[in-house]
Scaffold this motif. Structure first.
Motif, PDB file in Angstrom:
ATOM      1  N   SER A   1       0.745  -1.094  -0.036  1.00 21.15           N
ATOM      2  CA  SER A   1       0.151   0.073   0.007  1.00 21.15           C
ATOM      3  C   SER A   1       0.857   1.211   0.114  1.00 21.15           C
ATOM      4  O   SER A   1       1.984   1.339   0.721  1.00 21.15           O
ATOM      5  N   GLU A   2       0.542   2.142  -0.594  1.00 20.54           N
ATOM      6  CA  GLU A   2       1.193   3.468  -0.642  1.00 20.54           C
ATOM      7  C   GLU A   2       0.278   4.591  -0.223  1.00 20.54           C
ATOM      8  O   GLU A   2      -0.774   4.750  -0.743  1.00 20.54           O
ATOM      9  N   TYR A   3       0.657   5.430   0.493  1.00 20.09           N
ATOM     10  CA  TYR A   3      -0.199   6.394   1.251  1.00 20.09           C
ATOM     11  C   TYR A   3       0.713   7.921   0.833  1.00 20.09           C
ATOM     12  O   TYR A   3       1.612   7.894   0.561  1.00 20.09           O
TER      13      TYR A   3
ATOM     14  N   ALA B   1      -5.403   5.922  -0.617  1.00 17.78           N
ATOM     15  CA  ALA B   1      -4.175   5.220  -0.675  1.00 17.78           C
ATOM     16  C   ALA B   1      -4.206   4.477  -1.956  1.00 17.78           C
ATOM     17  O   ALA B   1      -5.350   4.036  -2.335  1.00 17.78           O
ATOM     18  N   SER B   2      -3.132   3.774  -2.445  1.00 24.06           N
ATOM     19  CA  SER B   2      -3.059   2.943  -3.504  1.00 24.06           C
ATOM     20  C   SER B   2      -2.652   1.615  -3.013  1.00 24.06           C
ATOM     21  O   SER B   2      -1.752   1.398  -2.288  1.00 24.06           O
TER      22      SER B   2
ATOM     23  N   ALA C   1      -7.970  -6.987   1.929  1.00 23.73           N
ATOM     24  CA  ALA C   1      -8.791  -6.935   3.130  1.00 23.73           C
ATOM     25  C   ALA C   1      -7.875  -6.297   4.527  1.00 23.73           C
ATOM     26  O   ALA C   1      -8.128  -5.196   5.001  1.00 23.73           O
ATOM     27  N   HIS C   2      -6.576  -7.156   4.422  1.00 21.32           N
ATOM     28  CA  HIS C   2      -5.692  -6.447   5.404  1.00 21.32           C
ATOM     29  C   HIS C   2      -5.178  -5.107   5.308  1.00 21.32           C
ATOM     30  O   HIS C   2      -5.006  -4.117   6.228  1.00 21.32           O
ATOM     31  N   ARG C   3      -4.941  -4.801   4.133  1.00 21.73           N
ATOM     32  CA  ARG C   3      -4.398  -3.670   3.486  1.00 21.73           C
ATOM     33  C   ARG C   3      -5.507  -2.457   3.665  1.00 21.73           C
ATOM     34  O   ARG C   3      -5.358  -1.222   4.081  1.00 21.73           O
ATOM     35  N   ALA C   4      -6.653  -2.901   3.500  1.00 23.47           N
ATOM     36  CA  ALA C   4      -7.802  -1.946   3.578  1.00 23.47           C
ATOM     37  C   ALA C   4      -7.963  -1.446   5.285  1.00 23.47           C
ATOM     38  O   ALA C   4      -8.297  -0.357   5.596  1.00 23.47           O
TER      39      ALA C   4
END
Length: 156
Positions: free
Chosen positions: A80-82, A89-90, A111-114
């Motif tokens: 993930s990039e913020y 985020a991407s 789901a974990h990155r969300a």
């Protein structure tokens, strides 16, 4: 394909049985991410390793990198990039080695990155996904809002 999604206020389901999701924070972990991506996408990803190592060193707060492992063997990876001051985020990567596909690992990584993004106050997610990911993302509530045309620069 671009996707947008408002983060939901809940914790994700655990990963599939036998799969652990591990944050990557060092060079050894990045080497595993690169190996997974090369196996998943059948292309060289040394460029990504250099980029991720640089990001972990210079701006680790702008990045989450995850490795999915089955009994200690890396089988999938994603990041993930913020963007400071932005409500989105991407999500990138999500590469799963062929023999481990269709087991819910990609979904677990999304789901974990969300959830990680939600913990940071992120309201929207962007995914530039390949066509096989679209049905998974759609089932998770993502909506297609646009598409992209990728280009590459020639090697120097």
């Amino acid at each position: 394909m671009g996707h947008g999604r408002r983060s939901r206020h809940h914790r994700p389901d655990p990963p599939p049985p036998g799969i652990t999701l591990t944050p990557v924070t060092d060079e050894a972990g990045i080497a595993k991410v690169v190996a997974v991506h090369e196996a998943a996408f059948n292309a060289p990803f040394t460029w990504l390793g250099r980029r991720l190592l640089d990001a972990l060193e210079t701006s680790p707060d702008r990045l989450d990198v995850l490795l999915a492992e089955a009994d200690g063997v890396p089988v999938s990876a994603a990041r993930s990039e913020y963007y400071p001051g932005k409500p989105w985020a991407s999500l990138w990567g999500g590469g799963t080695v062929p023999e481990w596909r269709s087991r819910g690992i990609y979904r677990a990584l999304v789901a974990h990155r969300a959830a990680l993004a939600l913990d940071r106050g992120i309201r929207w997610l962007h995914v530039d996904a390949m066509p096989p990911s679209r049905p998974i993302l759609t089932r998770m509530g993502f909506q297609k809002i646009t598409s992209t045309t990728p280009y590459t620069l020639p090697d120097d």
